[in-house]
Design a protein around this motif. Structure first.
Motif, PDB file in Angstrom:
ATOM      1  N   ASP A 328       0.864  -1.183   0.000  1.00 52.92           N
ATOM      2  CA  ASP A 328       0.000   0.000   0.000  1.00 52.92           C
ATOM      3  C   ASP A 328       0.899   1.231   0.000  1.00 52.92           C
ATOM      4  O   ASP A 328       1.488   1.586   1.018  1.00 52.92           O
ATOM      5  CB  ASP A 328      -0.916  -0.002   1.228  1.00 52.92           C
ATOM      6  N   LEU A 329       0.987   1.861  -1.174  1.00 50.50           N
ATOM      7  CA  LEU A 329       1.848   3.031  -1.347  1.00 50.50           C
ATOM      8  C   LEU A 329       1.022   4.263  -1.700  1.00 50.50           C
ATOM      9  O   LEU A 329       1.519   5.202  -2.325  1.00 50.50           O
ATOM     10  CB  LEU A 329       2.880   2.749  -2.440  1.00 50.50           C
ATOM     11  N   ARG A 330      -0.228   4.269  -1.303  1.00 51.30           N
ATOM     12  CA  ARG A 330      -1.095   5.399  -1.621  1.00 51.30           C
ATOM     13  C   ARG A 330      -0.530   6.692  -1.024  1.00 51.30           C
ATOM     14  O   ARG A 330      -0.185   6.755   0.152  1.00 51.30           O
ATOM     15  CB  ARG A 330      -2.502   5.159  -1.077  1.00 51.30           C
ATOM     16  N   MET A 349      -1.178   2.111  -5.543  1.00 52.90           N
ATOM     17  CA  MET A 349      -0.372   3.316  -5.727  1.00 52.90           C
ATOM     18  C   MET A 349      -1.250   4.471  -6.208  1.00 52.90           C
ATOM     19  O   MET A 349      -0.812   5.369  -6.917  1.00 52.90           O
ATOM     20  CB  MET A 349       0.760   3.025  -6.721  1.00 52.90           C
ATOM     21  N   GLY A 350      -2.517   4.395  -5.789  1.00 48.51           N
ATOM     22  CA  GLY A 350      -3.449   5.455  -6.129  1.00 48.51           C
ATOM     23  C   GLY A 350      -3.334   6.614  -5.149  1.00 48.51           C
ATOM     24  O   GLY A 350      -2.408   6.694  -4.348  1.00 48.51           O
ATOM     25  N   PRO A 351      -4.310   7.534  -5.187  1.00 49.66           N
ATOM     26  CA  PRO A 351      -4.243   8.712  -4.306  1.00 49.66           C
ATOM     27  C   PRO A 351      -4.698   8.395  -2.881  1.00 49.66           C
ATOM     28  O   PRO A 351      -5.493   7.494  -2.645  1.00 49.66           O
ATOM     29  CB  PRO A 351      -5.218   9.689  -4.978  1.00 49.66           C
ATOM     30  N   LEU A 352      -4.178   9.161  -1.950  1.00 49.59           N
ATOM     31  CA  LEU A 352      -4.599   9.064  -0.552  1.00 49.59           C
ATOM     32  C   LEU A 352      -5.664  10.135  -0.326  1.00 49.59           C
ATOM     33  O   LEU A 352      -5.450  11.316  -0.597  1.00 49.59           O
ATOM     34  CB  LEU A 352      -3.402   9.301   0.372  1.00 49.59           C
ATOM     35  N   LEU A 353      -6.835   9.726   0.146  1.00 49.31           N
ATOM     36  CA  LEU A 353      -7.934  10.655   0.358  1.00 49.31           C
ATOM     37  C   LEU A 353      -7.704  11.436   1.647  1.00 49.31           C
ATOM     38  O   LEU A 353      -7.514  10.864   2.719  1.00 49.31           O
ATOM     39  CB  LEU A 353      -9.256   9.890   0.427  1.00 49.31           C
ATOM     40  N   LEU A 354      -7.745  12.765   1.528  1.00 46.94           N
ATOM     41  CA  LEU A 354      -7.466  13.626   2.681  1.00 46.94           C
ATOM     42  C   LEU A 354      -8.728  14.251   3.258  1.00 46.94           C
ATOM     43  O   LEU A 354      -8.665  15.022   4.199  1.00 46.94           O
ATOM     44  CB  LEU A 354      -6.485  14.735   2.273  1.00 46.94           C
ATOM     45  N   GLY A 355      -9.866  13.923   2.678  1.00 46.27           N
ATOM     46  CA  GLY A 355     -11.111  14.517   3.146  1.00 46.27           C
ATOM     47  C   GLY A 355     -11.647  15.505   2.139  1.00 46.27           C
ATOM     48  O   GLY A 355     -10.881  16.270   1.528  1.00 46.27           O
ATOM     49  N   GLY A 356     -12.933  15.499   1.968  1.00 50.24           N
ATOM     50  CA  GLY A 356     -13.541  16.370   0.975  1.00 50.24           C
ATOM     51  C   GLY A 356     -13.107  15.961  -0.428  1.00 50.24           C
ATOM     52  O   GLY A 356     -13.123  14.776  -0.779  1.00 50.24           O
TER      53      GLY A 356
END
Length: 419
Positions: A328-330, A349-356
């Motif tokens: 897990d390298l998101r 290796m997708g994006p990490l969700l930071l909220g909103g």
């Protein structure tokens, strides 16, 4: 009985039509169809002929002239090329596994991306019986040099035998030479940048003036080798690179960090591994190392399957030949990282969700992923700007909204999917 030298100038020249007919019979033999026959080109002159993509496995090319031949993508596994003249031949992406190339001349040949696994490239000569002169050593013209000036960039030479080979100024950039025999090889002024020579036997080899930057020499035998004036910046050897495990209690620190992640900070403690040499850990399989800072760290060859590195800072880290399957390298920052030959199958290796609507993409800007396996990996929104993706495998990978601006894609597979 005397031993004399004979120059072969009058070998029977084959036309393209004659060569095609022999190849067609060889195909029939391989597909068990009637009328098939093994391809025998021994002592034939095939100069300049087009044999691209042909199946010539187990073919006999003993003493043949194949100068300037087009052999891109040809299959020559187990072929007998003893004493063959392959000067200036184009063997890009050819498969030559376990081929016999003893005494063959590969001067200025292009073997970029070729598979030469367990090939025999040692010295050799052919002698024939002559009633008047006794034994004659058969030699083609311009045989001197053997592999001088040959291009083997990205070629697979694992466990090949090159002892005594003459390969002055040859290009082995990013070639795989693991466990290869290079005893007393003449490799003066060779370009071996990024080459993997782990476990290779370089005893007595001459690498004077060679470019060995970022090459891998872990476990290599280097008794009496000559590396005078060679550029070895960034070369990875058995010696620690950066801060070694003996300098800090890395095993304890890595477990403390994992515990800190698993308990939400209630136990353990965050750790920093910047510029650390972590090879001695051998495995961090399944560890939770979220937000780890390991800038410039050396992970080479480490078992990291299923590791959690969300949001980690791995800028400039050496992750070559690592097992990162299902990792897990998101959102990880991996700018300038070395990931050549890494196993990233099924990695996240997708994006990490930071909220909103805020996301943190996995950043691989300027990273090297040569020969990396990213089959089925999630690469949505990934930043691969100016990355080197040469010969990487992206089969069935998710690449939606990935940014590949300026990326080198030569030989990469699976990039036809929607990006």
């Amino acid at each position: 009985m005397s031993l004399q030298t004979a120059t072969i100038q009058d070998l029977h020249p084959l036309s393209q039509a004659e060569a095609d007919a022999i190849c067609a019979k060889h195909d029939r033999l391989w597909t068990s169809k009637p009328g098939g026959a093994r391809a025998v080109f021994a002592w034939k002159n095939l100069t300049g002929l087009d044999l691209r993509g042909r199946n010539l496995c187990d073919g006999d090319f003993t003493g043949a002239i194949l100068a300037d031949c087009q052999l891109q993508g040809a299959r020559l596994d187990h072929a007998n090329l003893f004493g063959a003249d392959l000067q200036n031949a184009n063997l890009t992406d050819a498969s030559m596994r376990r081929a016999d190339l003893r005494g063959a001349c590969l001067r200025n040949a292009n073997l970029t991306g070729a598979d030469l696994f367990e090939c025999d490239l040692r010295e050799g000569s052919i002698a024939s019986v002559d009633r008047v002169q006794g034994l004659k050593v058969m030699e083609h013209q311009n045989r001197v040099g053997e592999m001088q000036g040959a291009i083997l960039a990205g070629a697979n030479l694992e466990r090949s035998r090159l002892s005594g080979v003459m390969a002055v100024r040859a290009d082995f950039t990013d070639a795989v030479l693991k466990d290869a025999k290079l005893v007393r090889a003449n490799l003066k002024q060779c370009t071996m940048t990024g080459a993997n020579m782990a476990g290779a036997d370089l005893s007595g080899a001459d690498l004077a003036g060679a470019d060995l930057r970022d090459c891998i020499l872990v476990g290599a035998k280097t008794f009496s080798w000559n590396v005078s004036q060679a550029d070895m910046r960034g070369a990875l050897t058995d010696q620690p690179s950066g801060k070694a495990v003996s300098d800090l209690p890395y095993k304890t620190m890595i477990r403390d960090h994992a515990r800190w992640c698993e308990t939400g900070g209630a136990e353990g403690a965050p750790s920093v591994f910047d510029n650390a040499d972590l090879r001695a850990l051998e495995t961090v399989r399944g560890f939770n190392l979220t937000a780890l800072s390991a800038k410039g760290a050396v992970f080479y060859g480490l078992d990291m399957e299923g590791v959690q590195l969300q949001g980690a800072n791995l800028e400039g880290a050496d992750l070559r030949a690592c097992n990162l399957r299902r990792a897990d390298l998101r959102g990880a920052r991996m700018t300038g990282a070395k990931l050549a030959s890494a196993d990233l199958r099924d990695a996240q290796m997708g994006p990490l969700l930071l909220g909103g609507d805020r996301i943190l993409p996995c950043n691989l800007t300027g990273a090297s992923l040569k020969n990396a396996d990213l089959a089925r990996a999630d690469l949505r929104h990934v930043l691969l700007v100016d990355a080197d993706l040469s010969r990487a495998n992206f089969t069935n990978a998710q690449l939606r909204q990935a940014n590949l601006t300026g990326a080198q894609k030569w030989g990469a597979r699976g990039l036809g999917e929607t990006i």
